[in-house]
Design a protein around this motif. Structure first.
Motif, PDB file in Angstrom:
ATOM      1  N   HIS A  12       0.849  -1.193   0.000  1.00 34.21           N
ATOM      2  CA  HIS A  12       0.000   0.000   0.000  1.00 34.21           C
ATOM      3  C   HIS A  12       0.886   1.245   0.000  1.00 34.21           C
ATOM      4  O   HIS A  12       1.856   1.311   0.752  1.00 34.21           O
ATOM      5  N   GLY A  37     -16.694   3.863   6.347  1.00 32.29           N
ATOM      6  CA  GLY A  37     -16.502   4.372   5.003  1.00 32.29           C
ATOM      7  C   GLY A  37     -15.162   5.063   4.845  1.00 32.29           C
ATOM      8  O   GLY A  37     -14.398   5.200   5.808  1.00 32.29           O
ATOM      9  N   PRO A  38     -14.854   5.540   3.651  1.00 34.31           N
ATOM     10  CA  PRO A  38     -13.534   6.124   3.377  1.00 34.31           C
ATOM     11  C   PRO A  38     -13.227   7.382   4.181  1.00 34.31           C
ATOM     12  O   PRO A  38     -12.062   7.699   4.403  1.00 34.31           O
ATOM     13  N   PHE A  41     -11.894   7.862   9.097  1.00 33.08           N
ATOM     14  CA  PHE A  41     -10.668   7.740   9.887  1.00 33.08           C
ATOM     15  C   PHE A  41     -10.627   8.733  11.058  1.00 33.08           C
ATOM     16  O   PHE A  41     -10.320   8.342  12.193  1.00 33.08           O
ATOM     17  N   THR A 121      -6.081   9.858   6.046  1.00 35.55           N
ATOM     18  CA  THR A 121      -6.086   8.396   6.069  1.00 35.55           C
ATOM     19  C   THR A 121      -4.880   7.794   6.792  1.00 35.55           C
ATOM     20  O   THR A 121      -4.684   6.580   6.758  1.00 35.55           O
ATOM     21  N   TRP A 140      -5.916   3.846   7.160  1.00 38.23           N
ATOM     22  CA  TRP A 140      -7.326   3.598   6.861  1.00 38.23           C
ATOM     23  C   TRP A 140      -7.422   3.114   5.430  1.00 38.23           C
ATOM     24  O   TRP A 140      -7.028   3.815   4.494  1.00 38.23           O
ATOM     25  N   VAL A 141      -7.911   1.895   5.247  1.00 37.97           N
ATOM     26  CA  VAL A 141      -7.888   1.289   3.917  1.00 37.97           C
ATOM     27  C   VAL A 141      -9.098   0.386   3.761  1.00 37.97           C
ATOM     28  O   VAL A 141      -9.637  -0.137   4.749  1.00 37.97           O
ATOM     29  N   GLN A 142      -9.528   0.186   2.543  1.00 36.52           N
ATOM     30  CA  GLN A 142     -10.667  -0.697   2.282  1.00 36.52           C
ATOM     31  C   GLN A 142     -10.265  -2.145   2.500  1.00 36.52           C
ATOM     32  O   GLN A 142      -9.251  -2.610   1.991  1.00 36.52           O
ATOM     33  N   ASP A 147     -15.865  -2.812   3.513  1.00 39.94           N
ATOM     34  CA  ASP A 147     -15.801  -1.736   4.493  1.00 39.94           C
ATOM     35  C   ASP A 147     -14.355  -1.285   4.667  1.00 39.94           C
ATOM     36  O   ASP A 147     -13.422  -2.052   4.434  1.00 39.94           O
ATOM     37  N   HIS A 148     -14.190  -0.051   5.122  1.00 36.79           N
ATOM     38  CA  HIS A 148     -12.844   0.406   5.474  1.00 36.79           C
ATOM     39  C   HIS A 148     -12.478  -0.128   6.853  1.00 36.79           C
ATOM     40  O   HIS A 148     -13.350  -0.392   7.688  1.00 36.79           O
ATOM     41  N   GLU A 149     -11.195  -0.296   7.079  1.00 33.79           N
ATOM     42  CA  GLU A 149     -10.732  -0.848   8.346  1.00 33.79           C
ATOM     43  C   GLU A 149      -9.469  -0.126   8.794  1.00 33.79           C
ATOM     44  O   GLU A 149      -8.756   0.496   7.996  1.00 33.79           O
TER      45      GLU A 149
END
Length: 209
Positions: A12, A37-38, A41, A121, A140-142, A147-149
């Protein structure tokens, strides 16, 4: 929570990779944040801060930290001359201009890990002592479910052979006790974020500075 392969951090394009090539990836973990969501964060970070730190952890984790700080005091691991700005230079000195001008996030004397930067993020905090210079990177990533995690990467630069032995010695405690407890705390913070935000003491800092 899931422990991830170290390669997931490299794959990433995190901004922190631009100036930490001399650090090693120690751990990578993912935390469940259902429905995120994106743009969530900052909400996640605020919920984590509202939930509290080590003082809100289970007894075994508090005990481990108390033992660690006691040993550090007895053996001089944590003296000021071993910290950021003394033994090592803060990563803030390496930041590109846009990150240096960005908000750091909250920072005070009660936080052992000091803020490096905080953006939409990513967030990075650092700590140094006589054993290691370490960075906790939150991203913060999909995730695979859409879902984002939240992902946490621990980057380290051990202080010589002793530092490497120290990191190896504490690895079982991190993996078996500290990280599982941290997971329960952070994942609960996400689940309870609305009530946590509603009941924060007035004046609590959670906004970017």
């Amino acid at each position: 929570m899931a422990r991830l392969a170290k390669s997931t951090y490299v794959e990433h394009p995190w901004r922190i990779q631009e100036f930490t090539s001399d650090f090693e990836v120690e751990d990578v973990w993912a935390f469940r944040t259902p429905g995120a969501g994106p743009g969530d964060f900052p909400t996640m970070l605020a919920a984590m801060r509202a939930f509290g730190g080590v003082a809100r952890q289970a007894g075994p984790v508090r005990f481990l930290f108390a033992v660690r700080w006691k040993l550090g005091a007895l053996l001089g691991w944590d003296k000021p001359t071993a910290g950021v700005g003394a033994r090592v230079t803060s990563l803030r000195s390496r930041l590109p201009n846009d990150l240096r001008d960005a908000d750091r996030g909250p920072d005070d004397d009660s936080m052992p890990l000091k803020a490096v930067y905080e953006i939409a993020t990513e967030s990075a905090r650092e700590l140094a002592n006589n054993t290691v210079h370490t960075v906790m990177h939150l991203g913060w990533v999909q995730g695979a479910d859409g879902d984002h995690e939240l992902r946490m990467t621990v980057l380290v630069k051990p202080n010589g052979r002793f530092g490497r032995l120290y990191m190896a010695a504490i690895a079982p405690f991190r993996h078996l006790i500290v990280y599982p407890a941290l997971t329960r705390q952070w994942e609960r913070a996400w689940r309870d974020r609305h009530s946590l935000m509603a009941h924060r003491p007035e004046g609590t800092v959670d906004e970017h500075r």
